[in-house]
Design a protein around this motif. Structure first.
Motif, short mmCIF file in Angstrom:
data_model
loop_
_atom_site.label_atom_id
_atom_site.label_comp_id
_atom_site.label_asym_id
_atom_site.label_seq_id
_atom_site.Cartn_x
_atom_site.Cartn_y
_atom_site.Cartn_z
N SER A 116 0.85 -1.19 0.00
CA SER A 116 0.00 0.00 0.00
C SER A 116 0.88 1.24 0.00
CB SER A 116 -0.91 0.00 1.23
OG SER A 116 -0.13 0.19 2.41
N LEU A 117 0.26 2.42 -0.25
CA LEU A 117 1.05 3.66 -0.24
C LEU A 117 1.70 3.87 1.13
CD1 LEU A 117 2.04 6.29 -1.47
CD2 LEU A 117 -0.14 7.34 -0.85
N GLY A 118 0.94 3.61 2.19
CA GLY A 118 1.50 3.75 3.53
C GLY A 118 2.68 2.82 3.75
N GLN A 119 2.58 1.58 3.27
CA GLN A 119 3.68 0.63 3.40
C GLN A 119 4.88 1.05 2.56
OE1 GLN A 119 1.45 -2.90 2.30
NE2 GLN A 119 1.46 -3.64 4.42
N GLN A 120 4.63 1.63 1.38
CA GLN A 120 5.73 2.14 0.56
C GLN A 120 6.46 3.28 1.27
OE1 GLN A 120 4.65 3.00 -3.55
NE2 GLN A 120 3.16 1.34 -3.53
N ARG A 121 5.69 4.15 1.93
CA ARG A 121 6.31 5.23 2.69
C ARG A 121 7.14 4.67 3.85
NH1 ARG A 121 3.62 10.27 1.90
NH2 ARG A 121 3.12 10.39 -0.32
N ARG A 122 6.64 3.62 4.49
CA ARG A 122 7.41 2.98 5.56
C ARG A 122 8.72 2.40 5.02
NH1 ARG A 122 4.52 1.03 10.27
NH2 ARG A 122 2.41 1.89 10.32
N LEU A 123 8.62 1.79 3.85
CA LEU A 123 9.82 1.23 3.22
C LEU A 123 10.82 2.33 2.89
CD1 LEU A 123 11.44 -1.08 2.02
CD2 LEU A 123 9.99 -0.95 -0.04
N ALA A 124 10.34 3.46 2.40
CA ALA A 124 11.23 4.58 2.10
C ALA A 124 11.93 5.08 3.36
CB ALA A 124 10.46 5.71 1.43
N LEU A 125 11.20 5.12 4.48
CA LEU A 125 11.82 5.51 5.75
C LEU A 125 12.87 4.50 6.19
CD1 LEU A 125 8.98 6.89 8.07
CD2 LEU A 125 10.87 8.16 7.06
N ALA A 126 12.51 3.21 6.07
CA ALA A 126 13.46 2.17 6.46
C ALA A 126 14.74 2.27 5.64
CB ALA A 126 12.83 0.79 6.27
N ARG A 127 14.59 2.52 4.34
CA ARG A 127 15.76 2.66 3.47
C ARG A 127 16.63 3.84 3.89
NH1 ARG A 127 14.34 3.96 -2.62
NH2 ARG A 127 13.54 5.81 -1.55
N ALA A 128 16.00 4.96 4.26
CA ALA A 128 16.76 6.15 4.65
C ALA A 128 17.50 5.94 5.96
CB ALA A 128 15.80 7.34 4.77
N PHE A 129 16.87 5.31 6.94
CA PHE A 129 17.47 5.20 8.27
C PHE A 129 18.37 3.98 8.42
CE2 PHE A 129 14.02 8.11 9.33
CZ PHE A 129 14.63 8.95 10.24
N ALA A 130 18.24 2.99 7.54
CA ALA A 130 18.98 1.73 7.72
C ALA A 130 20.48 1.95 7.74
CB ALA A 130 18.60 0.74 6.62
N GLY A 131 20.95 2.90 6.95
CA GLY A 131 22.40 3.15 6.89
C GLY A 131 22.89 4.13 7.93
N ARG A 132 22.02 4.57 8.84
CA ARG A 132 22.36 5.51 9.89
C ARG A 132 23.10 6.73 9.32
NH1 ARG A 132 21.12 3.09 14.66
NH2 ARG A 132 22.06 4.81 15.82
N PRO A 133 22.40 7.53 8.50
CA PRO A 133 23.05 8.66 7.84
C PRO A 133 23.44 9.76 8.82
CG PRO A 133 20.69 8.78 7.53
CD PRO A 133 20.97 7.45 8.18
N GLU A 134 24.47 10.52 8.46
CA GLU A 134 24.84 11.69 9.24
C GLU A 134 23.89 12.86 8.95
OE1 GLU A 134 29.29 12.41 9.44
OE2 GLU A 134 29.15 10.98 7.78
#
Length: 206
Positions: A116-134
């Motif tokens: 779903s769109l909400g799940q896609q947004r969750r996936l986008a968040l997971a992708r952003a935070f997974a690498g622990r960006p500065e």
């Protein structure tokens, strides 16, 4: 310390941004407010290094992540592969843990079109935070969501920011979102747009 020192930005002969100067400290979340079309996303692209056609300079870390208005996922890759391809060195186990943290446990093999769109947004968040960006840049990540889904996503973002503590620039036109998520709020005004500190904790940054 992340430094943004924009002297001017034009599209053709049209000036879009006047002088824009601000800093973001490690672990700080800064919200950038302003009406649609005033130049918020332009500042985001300049900070990210996507737009280099401006007068001025920007200092930013190499390790950063961006969450756009749309999820911008790879539709031909599974949720798990969307994470591992975007974050070099991320193990499959760590990727599955990142999915679980955003409520997508067991969905690693699903493709974006199956979410779903909400799940896609969750996936986008997971992708952003997974690498622990500065540095984390978010461009209106809750736009077009219904109230219930938006609330879930805002709460999830709060948790992830608290856990990973990146320097964050959060672009929005919704003051309530800015007041909830940000340590400090800056606002674009005028033509060409310039920046005005709006809330507390501005001393020592500008």
């Amino acid at each position: 310390m992340i430094r943004v020192d924009i002297l001017s930005k034009r599209y053709g002969r049209v000036p879009v941004l006047g002088p824009v100067h601000f800093r973001i400290a490690p672990g700080e979340t800064v919200a950038l407010l302003g009406p649609s079309g005033i130049g918020k996303s332009t500042i985001l692209r300049i900070l990210a290094g996507i737009d280099t056609d401006f007068e001025g300079c920007v200092s930013r870390p190499e390790h950063m992540a961006i969450v756009f208005q749309e999820p911008t996922l790879l539709p031909w890759r599974s949720a798990l592969r969307n994470l591992t391809l975007a974050n070099a060195g991320l193990s499959e186990a760590a990727a599955r843990e990142a999915l679980a943290r955003v409520g997508l446990k067991g969905r690693g093999e699903a493709f974006p079109g199956q979410l779903s769109l909400g799940q896609q947004r969750r996936l986008a968040l997971a992708r952003a935070f997974a690498g622990r960006p500065e540095l984390l840049i978010m461009d209106e990540p809750f736009v077009s969501l219904d109230a219930k889904t938006a609330e879930t996503m805002i709460a999830l973002t709060e948790t992830l920011i608290a856990e990973t503590r990146p320097a964050t620039l959060f672009v929005t036109h919704a003051r309530a979102e800015a007041e909830r998520l940000a340590d400090r709020i800056l606002e674009l005004r005028g033509e060409p747009a310039t920046l005005s500190p709006h809330l507390v904790q501005t001393e020592g940054y500008d």
